[in-house]
Design a protein around this motif. Sequence first.
Motif, PDB file in Angstrom:
ATOM      1  N   PHE A  32      -7.503   5.900   3.674  1.00 10.69           N
ATOM      2  CA  PHE A  32      -6.295   5.075   3.679  1.00 10.69           C
ATOM      3  C   PHE A  32      -6.458   3.906   4.639  1.00 10.69           C
ATOM      4  O   PHE A  32      -6.121   2.764   4.324  1.00 10.69           O
TER       5      PHE A  32
ATOM      6  N   VAL B 156       2.325   1.621  -3.541  1.00 12.36           N
ATOM      7  CA  VAL B 156       1.310   2.136  -4.467  1.00 12.36           C
ATOM      8  C   VAL B 156       1.099   3.622  -4.208  1.00 12.36           C
ATOM      9  O   VAL B 156       0.979   4.420  -5.139  1.00 12.36           O
ATOM     10  N   GLN B 157       1.086   4.012  -2.930  1.00 14.72           N
ATOM     11  CA  GLN B 157       0.854   5.406  -2.578  1.00 14.72           C
ATOM     12  C   GLN B 157       1.959   6.305  -3.139  1.00 14.72           C
ATOM     13  O   GLN B 157       1.695   7.417  -3.574  1.00 14.72           O
TER      14      GLN B 157
ATOM     15  N   VAL C  49      -4.285  -4.029  -3.079  1.00  8.94           N
ATOM     16  CA  VAL C  49      -4.460  -2.599  -2.792  1.00  8.94           C
ATOM     17  C   VAL C  49      -5.300  -1.950  -3.891  1.00  8.94           C
ATOM     18  O   VAL C  49      -6.237  -1.193  -3.612  1.00  8.94           O
TER      19      VAL C  49
ATOM     20  N   THR D 139      -8.620   1.270   3.152  1.00 10.26           N
ATOM     21  CA  THR D 139      -7.910   0.601   2.055  1.00 10.26           C
ATOM     22  C   THR D 139      -6.930  -0.420   2.619  1.00 10.26           C
ATOM     23  O   THR D 139      -6.842  -1.548   2.127  1.00 10.26           O
TER      24      THR D 139
ATOM     25  N   GLN E 104      -9.038  -0.251  -3.270  1.00 12.93           N
ATOM     26  CA  GLN E 104      -9.319   1.174  -3.451  1.00 12.93           C
ATOM     27  C   GLN E 104     -10.414   1.438  -4.473  1.00 12.93           C
ATOM     28  O   GLN E 104     -10.808   2.577  -4.661  1.00 12.93           O
TER      29      GLN E 104
ATOM     30  N   PHE F 289       2.772   7.059   5.983  1.00 11.65           N
ATOM     31  CA  PHE F 289       1.705   7.689   5.195  1.00 11.65           C
ATOM     32  C   PHE F 289       2.150   9.081   4.754  1.00 11.65           C
ATOM     33  O   PHE F 289       2.031   9.435   3.579  1.00 11.65           O
TER      34      PHE F 289
ATOM     35  N   ARG G  53       3.539   5.666  -5.792  1.00 12.54           N
ATOM     36  CA  ARG G  53       3.561   5.360  -7.226  1.00 12.54           C
ATOM     37  C   ARG G  53       4.848   4.647  -7.610  1.00 12.54           C
ATOM     38  O   ARG G  53       5.498   4.980  -8.594  1.00 12.54           O
TER      39      ARG G  53
ATOM     40  N   ILE H  27       0.834  -1.208   0.000  1.00 15.62           N
ATOM     41  CA  ILE H  27       0.000   0.000   0.000  1.00 15.62           C
ATOM     42  C   ILE H  27       0.870   1.260   0.000  1.00 15.62           C
ATOM     43  O   ILE H  27       0.555   2.243  -0.670  1.00 15.62           O
TER      44      ILE H  27
END
Lengths: 300, 258
Positions: free
Chosen positions: A215, A31-32, A205, A218, A209, A154, A34, A28
């Motif tokens: 968040f 992915v956040q 993930v 998710t 989403q 985060f 990218r 996660i």
Amino acid sequence: MDFLDYAFMQRALLAAVLVGITAPAVGIYLVQRRQALMGDGIGHVAMTGVGLGFLLSASPVWMATAVSVLGAILMELIRWYGRTRGDIALAMLFYGGMAGGVMFINLAPTGSNANLTSYLFGSLSTVSEEDVTSICLLAAFVVVVTLGLRRQLFAVSQDEEFARVTGLPVRALNLLTAVTAAVTVTVAMRVVGLLLVSALMVVPVAAAQQLTRSFAATFAVAVAIGVSVTIGGTVTSYYQDVPPGATIVLLTIGAFIVMTALAAPLARRRARALAAAQTAGDPGECTIPATREAGDGVGV
Amino acid sequence: MDAKAEPVISLRGVRAELGSRPVLRGIDLTVHRGEVVALLGANGSGKSTAVRSVIGQVPIGAGEIELFGAPHRRFGDWARVGYVPQRTTAAGGVPATVTEIVTSGRLSRARFGVLRKADHAAVRRALELVGMADRAKDSVDALSGGQHQRVLIARALAAEPELLIMDEPMAGVDLASQEVLAQTLRTQVAGGATVLLVLHELGPLEPLIDRAVVLRDGCVTHDGPPPRAVGQHALPGHDHVHPHAPAGAEPIRTGLLS
């Protein structure tokens, strides 16, 4: 539930559940930021570790951990310093790692390409007592980092520049993310294999989403999907004699498709609720006058 | 020493390069406590680089930067600084709620990332300040451009900073949000905050601004009261010829169309 009577199945299921938790938990954050394919890159580098394990008659799991942690740190440093041709450097790291793995395992007296295949695509039924111990220790590390530092990770993954200005140790947190991702790759190696591990980090993930707005939700849904598909895939492979790694990944993609199908009507309902909430305050729609003046009063 | 006169930001002879191109060529800039200073200039004049050097995101080649009287290298009290980066979106690769994003701005006040009651209250206050409290649980993906900017400002306000540094907070913001942002800034200034803003044009913030610093080609060409544009000069796209500029100098192109 007769499969629970077999020790190898108990070990396989335990390993599968731990992978189902840890892979999306790290994924996660990737992915956040990218960097969804970072897990794939680490998987390639880990092959050199497996090969070295066979060559030096050491544990392939721990050797792969060591090499993929080094590789992940190297990737993070390349991202940090190499601005212009970073992608080329990463490509060399990935394919060098893969070629190194094939080379070392063929040089090893006990190794063959057949051994390598079990690491590339997973081999749940051959998970040993020793493997389970290593997987438990590594998974515990991943869970402690991804849950304990969730607010910091985060913030860094959301907006790195802002995180630096709030005084967070961004460089240390980035390295920790890279190391945690590397550890997760080796945890998942025996279950889904090095070439498929990235799917378990990213697809749950992506599936979660489709439905979630926060968040935290998710994270929870992605881990729930991860655990469901790893258990489902392991049990299916027991009854149907299909490869567990491929079954798990296909189930994950199935979960993604189901979630996407569910998302469309849900999004429509949310949009209606939002529109209803807004019309309570203002007229909402444009009002068009019934009669129009000549040229609407626009001069030439 | 008079507390009012104490410089919060002080740049002396700051030079910086991006790649091998000099972007800042000896900038002097002082912002005193309680002041609202706007940094103006055309695209590529170095205004963004100047604020990013203040917050340590651009390495400087020469000169000195002080924050709250401490040399930059030794300054560590980042909770006193609220930074609003130049962004068109607050969203990342994973859905996040307005509260989750604004909470990340409070981490500088929270030890080891553990949030107490007071921290959650500060996040709520920051959301109320920008008029986003009713959207707290919504995903940022559902917001308009102006609302994204309000979330980014709330994130900076969550730490209750003494100094606000904003990089083009009005870029791509609808009129309603511009008004909310001006009001937010007014509240902060009334509470004693110091503000350094990068702006493309003064716009609705003009009445709040004490001093304008205009940059051109990495040099300060004006430091004083904000240039007041009247009539046609106030139209966006108008090249402003400033009386301080040496005779025959290129007009200072602050307009949108230049």
